[in-house]
Design an enzyme around this catalytic site. Structure first.
Site, PDB file in Angstrom:
ATOM      1  N   ILE B 465       0.832  -1.216   0.000  1.00  0.00           N
ATOM      2  CA  ILE B 465       0.000   0.000   0.000  1.00  0.00           C
ATOM      3  C   ILE B 465       0.860   1.256   0.000  1.00  0.00           C
ATOM      4  CG2 ILE B 465      -1.984  -1.131   1.028  1.00  0.00           C
ATOM      5  CD1 ILE B 465      -1.160   0.042   3.748  1.00  0.00           C
ATOM      6  N   GLY B 466       2.085   1.083  -0.474  1.00  0.00           N
ATOM      7  CA  GLY B 466       3.001   2.225  -0.521  1.00  0.00           C
ATOM      8  C   GLY B 466       4.058   2.137   0.562  1.00  0.00           C
ATOM      9  N   ARG B 622      13.407  -6.140  14.773  1.00  0.00           N
ATOM     10  CA  ARG B 622      14.401  -5.909  13.723  1.00  0.00           C
ATOM     11  C   ARG B 622      13.805  -5.087  12.591  1.00  0.00           C
ATOM     12  NH1 ARG B 622      17.236 -10.990  11.598  1.00  0.00           N
ATOM     13  NH2 ARG B 622      18.815 -10.515  13.157  1.00  0.00           N
ATOM     14  N   ASN B 625      14.057  -3.068   6.375  1.00  0.00           N
ATOM     15  CA  ASN B 625      14.572  -2.163   5.347  1.00  0.00           C
ATOM     16  C   ASN B 625      14.707  -0.786   5.981  1.00  0.00           C
ATOM     17  OD1 ASN B 625      14.645  -0.163   3.226  1.00  0.00           O
ATOM     18  ND2 ASN B 625      14.059  -1.776   1.798  1.00  0.00           N
ATOM     19  N   THR B 628      12.736   2.167   4.053  1.00  0.00           N
ATOM     20  CA  THR B 628      11.267   2.203   4.090  1.00  0.00           C
ATOM     21  C   THR B 628      10.771   2.276   5.533  1.00  0.00           C
ATOM     22  OG1 THR B 628      11.160  -0.216   3.967  1.00  0.00           O
ATOM     23  CG2 THR B 628      11.003   0.998   1.896  1.00  0.00           C
ATOM     24  N   GLY B 698       4.152   0.304  10.569  1.00  0.00           N
ATOM     25  CA  GLY B 698       3.303   1.285   9.883  1.00  0.00           C
ATOM     26  C   GLY B 698       2.567   2.244  10.800  1.00  0.00           C
ATOM     27  N   GLU B 699       2.200   1.794  11.972  1.00  0.00           N
ATOM     28  CA  GLU B 699       1.258   2.576  12.761  1.00  0.00           C
ATOM     29  C   GLU B 699       1.845   3.250  13.995  1.00  0.00           C
ATOM     30  OE1 GLU B 699      -1.370  -0.872  12.091  1.00  0.00           O
ATOM     31  OE2 GLU B 699      -2.921   0.647  12.110  1.00  0.00           O
TER      32      GLU B 699
END
Lengths: 328, 741
Positions: B465-466, B622, B625, B628, B698-699
């Site tokens: 989702i990006g 961990r 990337n 990102t 992500g959150e």
């Protein structure tokens, strides 16, 4: 979007001639307001006359020192013009404080003067709005009115702010709007161009049907002056002013020899504040003077449910701008 | 695995889908233009409560290019999905499109015009005349509680006796916080392009979950899932709004079948505020108490959120409160109240984002009341184990995160006196807050092939989702097989691939990577079998003696043969592996931790507030990337700035109509609002959670950030703003009141 007739004009005369008397006609310049509102079905022109071919994209210095700006000069071109940067810094800054680069590349001088309000109740196409549907009422009064609603020049029929930054600078500088119409050419003082809503908010400006703005002529720059535009908003870019000030001052030592003050984001039209100017002239610059003078601009202000803060914020916009401009 | 191969995990590998996105080759849902495509445009309700009493399509029907106009008395029969998360067929708005004449919220589809072009569809939609019988709308949370009371929610928790402990405590606070509706506003519009071939439905949908979308559509169209393929190869982000299927996608598929031609429907930006979810409004009461040593002895977090009339969505504001701090007496409760808005849905860090605004503001207020520095107060009270589940944390480095961020930020330089720190005309405020998010791992299938040309191919029906999922999947394949990134093809976002997870909950990394690695190992086992078979290049050798090296296998005696040559020797087209991995176990409490430190500047002369600097230390296990991962935290911090300072979907309290539902008036941060953001990634592998030790990222970054801003604002101004967003008018003194009408 509704279907409409489309015509191109190569000259102001042609554009005016293309205007019929009994139909809704719009001139299309940059389109940044018009096309949006047509897509939203808020404006429903039967015919659009595209004036992008009309050669009104020159800026020229007149012999009397005034600056004559073609109606099709883009906001970007005007903001970057050396004569504007040098002599009318307030205008260049106001232009660059507005919209985004992409919009400024499309938006024109005439179009910016003609910009419609950002009131969401006008733009939703549904709510009561005396601009869109005269007589229906004003949903903004009693509704959500924090950002794009005025405290000066409002009426029970409409409280939308005039959204332009450019026009606030022009109001401070002083200007003349040159128009071409079916009856020929005429001039309108910039201060008289935009109308207060009063009982007839649908009538926003002094143009007669079919008249086209061909130029805006700025008054000669105030000799020896400094000027600046200060725009206050929630985020740092890409938002209409909550309050702004365009200030031009000429100092004589510590004394303010002359001053021009106009405000944006707080009024239903680009708001010149002569009472502030009068209070400043001939007085020694000081924070107290600025505060006292700025207060005068809001003596008749009316706060609505969510925008009362604009009364002190508008004063702050004036005070800080004056303070910076008069600093040694 | 060699050291060289291991190093690809954690490396800042550039996005492998970047070139496609930059060059415009990446096709999003509305980029698909099959032959004979028809376009839909909605007619949306202009009232928030009532019924459609009359719907006249005569004039619209005569408009150029119109194919058909659908509405509640002209729409194909559909079926309900049980909308079960466990069954994987969840939708958020369970009412089917055009199911009846009822209107539950402004901006609800009441008709759908199909025409030969987008413009013709829109023009005709404007000509559909709808009249309503209007009921008084319930426009906000307070009106909802007044009119409808509250309904019990989920995720509640109770331990000890919070009320008694509060009453006998040394210091207490009792405060209420409010957060407004926020709208996701991903850049890519919600859009669907659907067509049917031989009773098979193909739909390109802006979806964060192609498998669940397929399963839900299977229920709704009463047909086997094998006859439905949902594609979402690229999503212009979703932030939760694209987790589950919304009415427009269902309607697109339905009318495509009805008309026998492909149909595309894009939801206009205005209606992305109404019919594709939002973060609901909340009101949260926090009661905290400490003993004489500044230790928490009682904590109550009671939240109410708005939900729609058709569905109950619970914003679990107290989800983090249960376990972040050590406290023997604790109550978390969630309730909802019905209002005339569309159904809410998860928005980045659901529950925790509004919940930690309240909790982490309250912790500062409590620290103040107890007379303790807010950082020290947290260090004194952080939980050592999850008291709500009576489990140890698998891995918790919140103390290190707090200390490292504090040091990098320069917290020691903070003069605690309100308004005491100045730079020029600006007053400087320092504030901080903890951040927290649960670590989740879902079941997952994946397939990896090593192909005859020496390349690898991986597929999984999850999505990127990006966030970088394409790239980290390639990293995992490369890690296991040694095949370089540029020789690995990754395919995601297609429901016909092995079942993968919804891209949400920060679980995509922890869920997908073990399955991918498992599939890659199986492919290696397979290729070893080929290599050691009777005609193989290592005939007679044991697979255990072969090691993976430089895109091939190497025997103990140093003989290296490439995968391509092994496959060639056996005339195999590929070596394939599939794997299934399970959801996380319940041996530990798996959570991610961190701390935000924020500097704000308040210029009282022009009432200007800005965030000047952010330092965030994040403990997410961990890091797979580095690039990102950092990007996810930076983006979340920016979103947190939006939440803290700008974002609110405003409704007219007279009629529940959204007022600022466009992208000019709904204010999100622009580049100029984004300060220096310093992200510290702790990078401590959580190997109890999965083999990579990664917990997802992500959150967590959006949690706590608004509280850190609010705490900094308090330090600068002395004003404690308990209602988001913190706009300048809330910080100004002597604001004139409105004249009475």
């Amino acid at each position: 979007m509704r279907h409409f007739e489309y015509a191109r004009a190569d000259s102001a005369q042609q554009a005016v001639a293309a205007h019929g008397s009994d139909r809704e006609i719009s001139f299309l310049a940059g389109g940044t307001t018009l096309l949006d509102l047509v897509k939203l079905d808020v404006m429903q022109p039967d015919k659009i006359v595209d004036i992008n071919g009309v050669a009104l994209d020159e800026i020229e210095r007149l012999d009397d020192g005034r600056l004559r700006i073609g109606a099709m000069v883009t906001n970007t071109a005007l903001a970057r013009d050396k004569r504007v940067v040098d002599d009318y810094a307030v205008l260049s800054q106001a232009l660059l404080a507005g919209a985004s680069t992409q919009l400024r590349n499309k938006a024109t001088t005439g179009g910016n003067v003609m910009q419609r309000v950002r009131c969401p109740y006008f733009r939703d196409g549904v709510s009561d709005c005396n601009k869109r549907e005269p007589g229906s009422g004003c949903a903004a009064i009693g509704g959500v009115n924090r950002t794009v609603h005025a405290v000066l020049g409002t009426s029970d029929a409409c409280i939308a702010t005039h959204p332009s930054d450019m026009c606030v600078a022009m109001a401070a500088i002083g200007a003349t709007v040159e128009v071409q119409g079916p009856e020929g050419a005429r001039e309108i003082d910039f201060a008289d161009f935009h109308l207060l809503p009063g009982k007839t908010p649908a009538r926003e400006h002094a143009l007669e049907p079919g008249e086209l703005i061909t130029h805006v002529v700025l008054d000669a720059p105030l000799e020896g002056s400094r000027s600046a535009y200060l725009k206050l908003r929630d985020r740092q870019s890409y938002q209409f002013a909550l309050a702004s000030s365009a200030v031009i001052v000429r100092m004589d030592g510590d004394t303010i020899a002359d001053a021009r003050v106009a405000m944006g984001g707080v009024g239903t039209k680009p708001w010149r504040a002569p009472e502030v100017e009068a209070a400043l002239k001939g007085r020694a610059a000081s924070e107290q003077l600025f505060a006292d003078a700025a207060k005068l601009a809001f003596e008749n202000a009316i706060a609505y449910a969510h925008n009362g803060y604009k009364i002190p914020l508008g004063q702050q916009a004036i005070v800080r701008n004056l303070s910076d401009l008069t600093a040694a | 695995m060699s050291d060289k191969q291991q190093s690809i995990i954690g490396a800042g590998v550039p996005r492998i889908d970047g070139p496609d996105k930059l060059s415009g080759r990446a096709n999003y849902a509305a980029d698909n233009l099959p032959p004979n495509l028809a376009y839909g445009y909605g007619v949306f309700s202009t009232i928030a409560s009532g019924k459609v009493s009359q719907l006249s399509v005569d004039e619209a029907r005569k408009m150029p290019g119109v194919v058909d106009i659908f509405h509640h008395s002209h729409f194909p029969t559909l079926y309900h999905t049980p909308s079960s998360f466990a069954q994987g067929n969840k939708v958020e708005e369970t009412r089917l499109p055009f199911e009846d004449e009822r209107v539950y919220y402004e901006g609800q589809f009441v008709a759908l015009v199909i025409a030969d072009t987008f413009e013709n569809a829109r023009a005709a939609a404007r000509r559909v005349k709808v009249t309503y019988s209007t009921d008084q709308a319930v426009a906000n949370l307070d009106q909802g509680v007044e009119a409808n009371g509250t309904q019990a929610g989920s995720g509640n928790h109770d331990r000890g006796d919070a009320a008694s402990a509060f009453d006998s405590a040394a210091a207490t606070i009792d405060v209420t916080y409010r957060t407004p509706v926020e709208t996701h506003n991903p850049m890519e519009m919600h859009a669907s392009t659907a067509w049917w071939d031989d009773e098979h439905l193909t739909i390109f949908d802006a979806s964060q979950g192609v498998v669940v979308a397929r399963n839900a559509l299977s229920k709704i169209f009463a047909m086997p899932p094998e006859r439905i393929t949902v594609h979402a190869p690229y999503i212009g982000s979703g932030f939760g709004s694209k987790l589950w299927t919304w009415p427009h996608a269902i309607a697109t598929a339905a009318v495509s079948r009805e008309l026998g031609r492909p149909v595309q429907l894009v939801v206009p930006r205005q209606q992305m505020f109404t019919t594709t979810g939002h973060r609901p409004e909340t009101r949260q009461r926090l009661r905290l108490a400490t003993d004489g040593n500044g230790k928490l002895v009682s904590l109550r977090h009671e939240a109410i959120n708005t939900t729609s009339y058709t569905d109950q969505y619970v914003e679990t504001c107290g989800s983090v409160t249960k376990s972040l701090y050590r406290c023997p007496n604790l109550t978390v409760s969630h309730e909802t109240t019905q209002v005339n808005r569309g159904t809410p849905t998860s928005m980045r860090a659901p529950g925790a984002a509004p919940g930690l605004f309240a909790l982490e503001s309250a912790i500062d207020e409590m620290a103040d009341a107890a007379g303790v520095d807010p950082v020290q107060f947290r260090l004194d009270n952080y939980a050592e184990r999850d008291e709500s589940q009576d489990l140890d944390f698998s891995s918790n480095h919140i103390v290190e995160a707090t200390n490292r961020a504090a040091e990098k930020f320069g917290w020691a330089d903070r003069n605690p006196e309100i308004g005491s720190m100045r730079k020029g005309r600006e007053i400087v405020g320092y504030g901080m807050a903890a951040c927290n998010w649960e670590a989740l791992k879902r079941p997952c299938d994946a397939r990896v092939s090593i192909r005859a040309d020496g390349t690898a191919f991986a597929s999984c029906a999850t999505q990127d989702i990006g966030t970088g999922t394409y790239t980290i999947v390639a990293q995992a394949v490369s890690d296991v097989t040694g095949i370089p990134i540029d020789r690995i093809t990754v395919k995601l976002g297609d429901s016909s691939y092995p079942d993968g997870p919804v891209s949400g909950g920060s679980w995509a990394t922890a869920t997908t990577l073990p399955a991918i690695a498992g599939a890659a190992r199986k492919a290696l086992d397979e290729i070893k079998r080929y290599a050691t078979g009777s005609n193989g290049v290592f005939a007679g050798a044991s697979g255990d003696d072969l090691e993976v090296a430089d895109g091939g296998l190497r025997s103990a005696d140093g003989k290296l043969v490439s995968f391509a040559d092994i496959l060639e020797a056996g005339r195999y087209g590929s070596a394939d592996g599939e794997a299934h991995t399970e959801a996380a176990d319940s041996k530990y409490s798996y959570r991610s931790f961190g701390a935000h430190f924020v500097e704000v500047r308040w210029d009282p002369g022009i009432s200007h507030l800005r965030v000047a600097r952010v330092v965030s230390a994040i403990d997410v296990g961990r890091v797979i990337n580095e690039t990102t991962a950092r990007n996810q935290v930076e983006g979340a911090v920016v979103m947190g700035i939006g939440m803290g300072l700008f974002e609110a979907t405003e409704y007219d309290q007279r009629n529940a109509r959204p007022v600022n539902n466009d992208y000019a008036e709904y204010v999100v941060p622009v580049h100029a609002d984004q300060p220096e953001i310093d992200v510290i990634l702790l990078d401590h592998p959580d190997l109890a959670f999965n083999e990579y030790g990664a917990r997802g990222i992500g959150e967590i970054g959006v949690t706590g950030l608004a509280a850190a801003i609010a705490n900094a604002v308090h330090h600068a101004t002395g004003k404690r703003i308990r209602e988001l967003p913190i706009t300048l008018d809330k910080l100004m003194d002597d604001v004139p009141q409105a004249r009475s009408a």
